[in-house]
Design a protein around this motif. Structure first.
Motif, PDB file in Angstrom:
ATOM      1  N   VAL A 106      27.650  34.921  30.544  1.00  0.00           N
ATOM      2  CA  VAL A 106      28.998  35.488  30.460  1.00  0.00           C
ATOM      3  C   VAL A 106      29.257  36.452  31.616  1.00  0.00           C
ATOM      4  O   VAL A 106      30.329  36.432  32.238  1.00  0.00           O
ATOM      5  CB  VAL A 106      29.195  36.200  29.106  1.00  0.00           C
ATOM      6  CG1 VAL A 106      30.526  36.946  29.075  1.00  0.00           C
ATOM      7  CG2 VAL A 106      29.137  35.197  27.960  1.00  0.00           C
ATOM      8  N   SER A 107      28.283  37.307  31.918  1.00  0.00           N
ATOM      9  CA  SER A 107      28.484  38.272  33.003  1.00  0.00           C
ATOM     10  C   SER A 107      28.593  37.586  34.359  1.00  0.00           C
ATOM     11  O   SER A 107      29.320  38.044  35.245  1.00  0.00           O
ATOM     12  CB  SER A 107      27.340  39.296  33.023  1.00  0.00           C
ATOM     13  OG  SER A 107      26.084  38.671  33.228  1.00  0.00           O
ATOM     14  N   THR A 108      27.890  36.463  34.547  1.00  0.00           N
ATOM     15  CA  THR A 108      27.996  35.716  35.805  1.00  0.00           C
ATOM     16  C   THR A 108      29.380  35.105  35.966  1.00  0.00           C
ATOM     17  O   THR A 108      29.996  35.188  37.035  1.00  0.00           O
ATOM     18  CB  THR A 108      26.936  34.599  35.854  1.00  0.00           C
ATOM     19  OG1 THR A 108      25.643  35.178  35.785  1.00  0.00           O
ATOM     20  CG2 THR A 108      27.060  33.790  37.153  1.00  0.00           C
ATOM     21  N   ALA A 110      32.074  36.123  34.853  1.00  0.00           N
ATOM     22  CA  ALA A 110      33.084  37.164  35.080  1.00  0.00           C
ATOM     23  C   ALA A 110      33.312  37.437  36.563  1.00  0.00           C
ATOM     24  O   ALA A 110      34.414  37.855  36.965  1.00  0.00           O
ATOM     25  CB  ALA A 110      32.670  38.449  34.367  1.00  0.00           C
ATOM     26  N   LEU A 113      36.390  35.999  38.276  1.00  0.00           N
ATOM     27  CA  LEU A 113      37.702  36.564  37.977  1.00  0.00           C
ATOM     28  C   LEU A 113      38.017  37.816  38.804  1.00  0.00           C
ATOM     29  O   LEU A 113      39.140  38.321  38.756  1.00  0.00           O
ATOM     30  CB  LEU A 113      37.795  36.932  36.487  1.00  0.00           C
ATOM     31  CG  LEU A 113      37.616  35.792  35.480  1.00  0.00           C
ATOM     32  CD1 LEU A 113      37.563  36.349  34.061  1.00  0.00           C
ATOM     33  CD2 LEU A 113      38.739  34.771  35.607  1.00  0.00           C
ATOM     34  N   LEU A 114      37.043  38.306  39.552  1.00  0.00           N
ATOM     35  CA  LEU A 114      37.217  39.593  40.222  1.00  0.00           C
ATOM     36  C   LEU A 114      38.169  39.513  41.417  1.00  0.00           C
ATOM     37  O   LEU A 114      38.132  38.558  42.187  1.00  0.00           O
ATOM     38  CB  LEU A 114      35.865  40.123  40.702  1.00  0.00           C
ATOM     39  CG  LEU A 114      34.815  40.416  39.615  1.00  0.00           C
ATOM     40  CD1 LEU A 114      33.566  41.016  40.258  1.00  0.00           C
ATOM     41  CD2 LEU A 114      35.372  41.368  38.577  1.00  0.00           C
ATOM     42  N   PHE A 131      29.369  45.020  37.878  1.00  0.00           N
ATOM     43  CA  PHE A 131      29.047  43.779  37.176  1.00  0.00           C
ATOM     44  C   PHE A 131      27.640  43.283  37.526  1.00  0.00           C
ATOM     45  O   PHE A 131      26.958  42.678  36.694  1.00  0.00           O
ATOM     46  CB  PHE A 131      30.088  42.701  37.494  1.00  0.00           C
ATOM     47  CG  PHE A 131      31.275  42.734  36.584  1.00  0.00           C
ATOM     48  CD1 PHE A 131      32.252  43.700  36.736  1.00  0.00           C
ATOM     49  CD2 PHE A 131      31.425  41.806  35.567  1.00  0.00           C
ATOM     50  CE1 PHE A 131      33.352  43.750  35.885  1.00  0.00           C
ATOM     51  CE2 PHE A 131      32.518  41.837  34.724  1.00  0.00           C
ATOM     52  CZ  PHE A 131      33.488  42.815  34.882  1.00  0.00           C
ATOM     53  N   GLN A 135      24.729  42.378  34.790  1.00  0.00           N
ATOM     54  CA  GLN A 135      24.008  41.116  34.851  1.00  0.00           C
ATOM     55  C   GLN A 135      22.503  41.356  34.950  1.00  0.00           C
ATOM     56  O   GLN A 135      21.703  40.677  34.299  1.00  0.00           O
ATOM     57  CB  GLN A 135      24.477  40.297  36.052  1.00  0.00           C
ATOM     58  CG  GLN A 135      23.851  38.905  36.130  1.00  0.00           C
ATOM     59  CD  GLN A 135      24.119  38.229  37.467  1.00  0.00           C
ATOM     60  OE1 GLN A 135      24.040  38.860  38.515  1.00  0.00           O
ATOM     61  NE2 GLN A 135      24.444  36.956  37.428  1.00  0.00           N
ATOM     62  N   ARG A 200      34.667  31.001  43.557  1.00  0.00           N
ATOM     63  CA  ARG A 200      34.958  31.387  42.168  1.00  0.00           C
ATOM     64  C   ARG A 200      34.438  30.331  41.197  1.00  0.00           C
ATOM     65  O   ARG A 200      33.909  30.661  40.126  1.00  0.00           O
ATOM     66  CB  ARG A 200      36.461  31.602  41.978  1.00  0.00           C
ATOM     67  CG  ARG A 200      37.031  32.779  42.766  1.00  0.00           C
ATOM     68  CD  ARG A 200      38.488  33.020  42.423  1.00  0.00           C
ATOM     69  NE  ARG A 200      39.074  34.078  43.220  1.00  0.00           N
ATOM     70  CZ  ARG A 200      39.011  35.378  42.917  1.00  0.00           C
ATOM     71  NH1 ARG A 200      38.387  35.761  41.816  1.00  0.00           N
ATOM     72  NH2 ARG A 200      39.567  36.283  43.700  1.00  0.00           N
TER      73      ARG A 200
END
Length: 448
Positions: A106-108, A110, A113-114, A131, A135, A200
């Motif tokens: 999930v953190s990867t 994200a 979206l940055l 982030f 991670q 992305r």
């Protein structure tokens, strides 16, 4: 914590079923591989991420910024191992592994979206680094759980091979998956499109690890060795002396020397990995000018060679011992690393370049093939996840900073080969010192 004791024959551990052994092995292998896939994504998009989140007048400074963000993740991983390792040693490896794998995926995702510096200024850099910290905590947790449950579940005969399969083979699986995704995305978003939105998509693919991880770990059971430890705890009378936490016990006088010596070997293995397999995507692009699609195919082959090397030396360590395996690979590295890096810089033939890359990946990953089982055998079951996780992550965190130092130490791509030759020679010397100082650990796993 009282001194660890070997389990007597009269209290032999319950023999794991074939299904349990296979499930635990797959969980360790793919758990580590999936999380390394998430980490490797940054290595494959480092030049683009450097320009978008760490813009500078010199391209090498932007690249150094991207690698520094990778080092941030590595530096926070010991904290993740302390948290999740303590959890795994107290409550079980399975639950710790599931939580950590989902967290990494999930953190990867994200990151995709940055906003970039061009959109919101330098705040984007701060968010990106924050982030990376999140991670890193989850990745440290995966190490603590995945690096213990597999080796604890397989029979003694196969623990060396299991070590290579998870430590190097898992890394190869992660790198192979990242190479495949990189190849597909490079075809869908060639040239400027990759710098615009393709990077992305690379990060979004991290969600796959969470889904696959949950499916893989659904039927995972705790290892027999850990269940034995839990049974012993349950049998203790109420009012027995309080046992120190795994983290506190690890840094006690009883275990401190083992931790420090093992960290030297772990650093030597981790540094070699990040200076070879970790730096290869950048090396092929900046030094050899290899197109993305071609580079991805070479890197796929490199990851296969890496898996073979790690498994081969892991199995060899089962026959000649962990210490002898480290000493052997240290001598090979002293000669091979500088020779291969310098030879790669001087070739324009794709076939010959591929051969050099395959050899480099084989040797680098072979040198830490026995590392996982060596660390497991260094620490008793009651603090094994904590000890293995912290030792592995401290060593690899320090090693992971070196690509950043290489990028900062050179003025341009032409200096990269010589700088890598110097750095890999230095870390191999440290690796050999650790190997000389350690005692043989083979067959030392069944300790409560």
């Amino acid at each position: 914590m009282s001194a660890a004791t070997t389990i007597p024959a009269s209290e032999a551990l319950p023999k794991p079923t074939t299904r349990q052994t296979a499930t635990a092995a797959m969980a360790s292998l793919f758990g580590w591989g999936l999380d390394l896939f998430d980490l490797f994504i940054l290595l494959y998009v480092a030049p683009v991420v450097g320009a978008l989140f760490f813009p500078a007048d010199k391209p090498m400074l932007s690249l150094a910024g991207a690698y520094a963000s990778f080092a941030v993740t590595l530096l926070i991983r010991p904290l993740g191992s302390a948290l999740f390792g303590s959890y795994a040693d107290r409550l079980g490896r399975r639950r710790a592994l599931m939580i950590a794998v989902v967290g990494v995926g999930v953190s990867t995702a994200a990151f995709g979206l940055l906003p970039t510096v061009g959109q919101i200024g330098w705040v984007a850099t701060a968010i990106f680094l924050a982030f990376r910290l999140i991670q890193g905590i989850f990745v440290g947790g995966v190490v603590a759980a995945s690096h213990t449950i597999g080796t604890e579940s397989v029979p003694e005969r196969w623990r060396g091979l299991m070590s290579g399969a998870v430590g190097g083979g898992g890394a190869a699986i992660g790198g192979l998956l990242a190479s495949l995704v990189f190849y597909i995305v490079s075809l869908l978003a060639p040239g400027e499109a990759f710098a615009s939105w393709g990077w992305r998509v690379m990060f979004f693919s991290g969600l796959l690890t969470s889904v696959v991880g949950l499916i893989l770990f659904r039927n995972l059971e705790e290892s027999p060795i850990f269940r034995q430890l839990q049974a012993e705890k349950a049998a203790r009378r109420v009012g027995a002396p309080v046992v120190a936490s795994p983290v506190r016990a690890l840094f006690s006088a009883e275990h401190m020397r083992a931790f420090l010596v093992a960290t030297l070997v772990s650093f030597g293995g981790g540094a070699a990995y990040y200076l070879t397999s970790g730096y290869l995507p950048t090396y092929l692009k900046l030094v050899n000018g290899v197109p993305n699609a071609t580079a991805s195919m070479i890197l796929i082959g490199a990851n296969v060679a890496a898996a073979i090397g790690a498994c081969a030396l892991g199995e060899l360590s089962q026959h000649i011992g962990r210490r002898a395996s480290f000493l052997l690979m240290g001598v090979v590295r002293l000669v091979a690393f500088p020779a291969l890096f310098l030879a790669m810089a001087g070739t324009t033939d794709t076939t010959l370049l591929t051969l050099y890359v395959l050899l480099l990946s084989f040797i680098a990953n072979a040198s830490y093939g026995p590392l996982l089982i060596f660390l497991n055998e260094k620490f008793p079951t009651a603090l094994r996840a904590t000890g293995t996780g912290l030792t592995w992550n401290v060593g690899f965190a320090l090693g992971g900073m070196l690509p950043t130092l290489v990028s900062l130490a050179v003025d341009g791509p032409s200096q990269i080969p010589m700088m890598l030759a110097i750095f890999t020679t230095a870390v191999t010397a440290i690796y050999l010192i650790g190997a000389f100082l350690t005692e043989e650990t083979r067959g030392n796993l069944e300790r409560i």
